[in-house]
Each structure stands twice: as structure tokens, then as C-alpha cells.
Design an enzyme around this catalytic site. Structure first.
Site, PDB file in Angstrom:
ATOM      1  N   THR A  44       0.819  -1.210   0.000  1.00 50.93           N
ATOM      2  CA  THR A  44       0.000   0.000   0.000  1.00 50.93           C
ATOM      3  C   THR A  44       0.853   1.261   0.000  1.00 50.93           C
ATOM      4  OG1 THR A  44      -1.646   1.254   1.271  1.00 50.93           O
ATOM      5  CG2 THR A  44      -0.147  -0.121   2.527  1.00 50.93           C
ATOM      6  N   ASP A  45       0.348   2.272  -0.688  1.00 49.69           N
ATOM      7  CA  ASP A  45       0.952   3.603  -0.634  1.00 49.69           C
ATOM      8  C   ASP A  45       0.632   4.205   0.733  1.00 49.69           C
ATOM      9  OD1 ASP A  45       2.172   5.979  -1.425  1.00 49.69           O
ATOM     10  OD2 ASP A  45       0.327   6.783  -2.269  1.00 49.69           O
ATOM     11  N   LYS A  46       1.295   5.299   1.068  1.00 51.76           N
ATOM     12  CA  LYS A  46       1.026   5.956   2.356  1.00 51.76           C
ATOM     13  C   LYS A  46       0.098   7.160   2.192  1.00 51.76           C
ATOM     14  CE  LYS A  46       3.913   8.870   4.118  1.00 51.76           C
ATOM     15  NZ  LYS A  46       3.036  10.072   4.261  1.00 51.76           N
ATOM     16  N   THR A  47       0.568   8.170   1.465  1.00 60.04           N
ATOM     17  CA  THR A  47      -0.155   9.431   1.385  1.00 60.04           C
ATOM     18  C   THR A  47      -1.498   9.268   0.685  1.00 60.04           C
ATOM     19  OG1 THR A  47       1.950  10.608   1.289  1.00 60.04           O
ATOM     20  CG2 THR A  47      -0.007  11.839   0.650  1.00 60.04           C
ATOM     21  N   ILE A 274       4.737   1.253   0.974  1.00 62.03           N
ATOM     22  CA  ILE A 274       5.705   1.777   0.008  1.00 62.03           C
ATOM     23  C   ILE A 274       5.455   3.274  -0.138  1.00 62.03           C
ATOM     24  CG2 ILE A 274       6.555   1.633  -2.363  1.00 62.03           C
ATOM     25  CD1 ILE A 274       5.486  -1.242  -2.417  1.00 62.03           C
TER      26      ILE A 274
END
Length: 325
Positions: A44-47, A274
């Protein structure tokens, strides 16, 4: 093969896609249902995925002075030397593509990169009219933000000094700091950035990152018309910069993220984060979200790429966070 089996499988998969859609999972190909059902790892992305993507400047260090909270922004700004205030607001305004306008609900807000919106919001609290600042400084050259360089650079003429230009740079704090050889001191004068001062700035950056804040650095330098003409169209002139300051930007976790991660772990699914953020910021947020657990590993993209395939395979089972990807 029983005559009705293909039809039964197709109907079952079609029914599964409708159930998954109710859970917020859009499946475009029926065969993907089986793959999703057997997933063991989620990257998963963060922002905007784990976090709310509502960024606010809450900490900062400029000219040796430290901003402790957003509520103190105006008072903090007033303590800065006059020339430093001018450079700070100029860099925030001109080195940005964000702008103010109506959002989806019709409310007036900043639109664009959320990090740039946070900086413009800080500037607005400090009395910045970004439209006037941009009107007074016609852009000479722009080097847009790139995920590879982690910086954005804009060159504008110096007001009242014909033939001189300011190169404004902003971006990943450690990358900008690495390009700086001078800094703005507490009295507003430009001094050499020695090892002691560099270490102090790095300490501030690490302190903000450990508090799960995204760190954004601002720097500048002055060049003449000949130096501008010699600038490469692809590579921004980022050598010998003057450090202005660093801002700590807060982006809270979404509600329910920890519970979702716990549910994944309970189902035997590994969650990996990530992000393009600083490694310390990534670690702090991953801990808050429950992604980075005891024995888990966090690496940066450059560290990963330096490893041999054998080393990568050895660390992969414990890898939970990839920063500066």
C-alpha cells in the site's frame, strides 16, 4: 468435464465480483477473484491511502528559530529577520504549482500538491498573498518536481536588481541539505554551513521525522544572467545552495487504518507500506498504523537497489516498509 461446470464457475465468479464490489473492491476480470481470494501480501501507498492527505505545517526551523505548533506560526514568523521573511515567502509562493480556488464542495481552499498546499497555508497565516508574489516575480525557468530528484526548482528575477536571479529549491530535506554549502544565520546573514551546523539541522530533520512528520526543506541562491544562460534545461542548478529552513508537515492517519491492518494480519495477510517519504517518517507512520512490527525491516529504495538478488530474497520476508521508493 461436466457440461455445466464452466457455466457454474462463471456464475460463481460473477457473484463473487458483486460481493467484492460491496466491500469496495472493483474487479475488472472474473479470473482475478481467485487471485484476490488467495492474496497473501498487500502493498500500500502511504499518502492519501493510509493517511488523510490533509497536510498542515506544524513544526519548523528557520534561521535558528523553531516553530513549536501551527498556532504559533504568525508569532514565529514575526521573529525572523526581515530579509529572511521575504526569502521564505518568496520561495513558498513562486516555487509551487498549487493555487487557491473552490473545492468539490464549493469551499475556497488550496488546490494542487498537498505538500505545496500546506506550505501555502502556512504562508497565508503569515500574511502571504501568493498571487501578488507571483505577479511580482515572473518565472525565468522551472524544473518541476520529479520522483527521481525529490526536488522542485524555480528561477525568478530579483526585484529591483536587474540581471540577478533567485534560484528557489524545495523538496526532500536530506537531498536539499546535501546541496547546501551555506545557511541563513539567526541574524539573517549568510554564513558557511559547517559540519556542526549541518549536524544540528540533521538532528532537527530526524526529530520531525520520528514524530511522523513529512519534512520539506527550502533553499535558494543568487545567480546572474550569464549563469542563468548556462543552466541546463534538464538539470536544475542545485549546487552551492543557501539553506533557508525545514518544515514539518503533519498528515494524520485515516480512521480505521490500524483496525484494517490488524484484520489483515489476523487473516494471515502481510501488509507492506511503500512511500516516497524519508525513512524515519516512514518508520514512524508504519509503527502508528501497526504495519512495522517487532522483527520487521524498513529499507529505502537506494538501499534495496544496492543489494544483490540473494540479499534481496533473504530480507524480503521481513521487509515491511520501503521508503524513498
Amino acid at each position: 468435464v461436466p457440461e455445466g461446470l464452466p457455466m457454474a464457475v462463471t456464475i460463481s465468479l460473477a457473484y463473487a465480483t458483486t460481493k467484492m464490489l460491496q466491500d469496495g473492491n472493483l474487479v475488472r476480470q472474473l479470473a482475478a477473484c481467485e487471485t484476490m481470494g488467495g492474496a497473501t501480501v498487500v502493498c500500500t501507498d502511504k499518502t492519501g491511502t493510509l493517511t488523510q492527505n490533509r497536510m498542515t505545517v506544524v513544526r519548523g526551523v528557520v534561521a535558528g528559530r523553531e516553530l513549536q505548533s501551527r498556532a504559533e506560526a504568525r508569532a514565529f514568523f514575526e521573529t525572523l529577520p526581515r530579509e529572511t521573511r521575504s526569502l521564505l515567502l518568496e520561495g513558498i509562493a513562486v516555487n509551487s504549482t498549487a493555487f487557491e480556488g473552490p473545492d468539490e464542495q464549493g469551499n475556497i481552499d488550496f488546490i494542487g500538491s498537498k505538500s505545496e498546499c500546506a506550505l501555502l497555508g502556512f504562508g497565508k497565516v503569515c500574511g502571504l498573498d501568493y498571487r501578488c508574489e507571483r505577479a511580482d516575480h515572473k518565472t525565468a525557468r522551472v524544473y518541476p518536481f520529479s520522483s527521481e530528484k525529490k526536488t522542485m526548482t524555480t528561477i525568478v528575477p530579483v526585484t529591483g536588481r536587474e540581471g540577478l536571479f533567485h534560484v528557489h529549491a524545495k523538496g526532500a530535506s536530506e537531498i536539499v541539505l546535501g546541496s547546501c554549502t551555506r545557511m541563513i544565520g539567526s541574524d539573517g546573514t549568510v554564513t558557511e554551513l559547517d559540519d556542526k551546523a549541518r549536524a544540528e539541522l540533521q538532528t532537527h530533520i530526524s526529530k520531525f521525522a520520528h514524530r511522523a512528520l513529512r519534512t520539506f526543506a527550502l533553499a535558494y541562491k543568487e545567480i546572474d544572467a550569464d549563469e542563468l544562460a548556462a543552466c541546463n534545461d534538464e538539470e536544475a542548478p542545485l549546487s552551492n545552495l543557501v539553506w533557508i529552513g525545514v518544515m514539518g508537515i503533519q498528515d494524520p492517519l485515516r480512521n480505521g487504518v490500524r483496525k484494517a491492518v490488524e484484520d489483515c494480519h489476523g487473516a494471515g495477510v502481510i501488509v507492506r507500506m511503500i512511500t516516497g517519504d524519508n525513512i524515519e517518517t516512514a518508520r514512524a507512520i508504519a509503527r502508528d498504523a501497526g504495519i512495522l512490527t517487532k522483527g520487521g525491516q524498513a529499507l529505502s529504495g537506494p538501499q534495496w537497489r544496492k543489494m544483490t538478488p540473494e540479499q534481496q530474497h533473504a530480507v524480503l520476508p521481513r521487509l515491511q516498509v520501503m521508503a524513498r521508493s
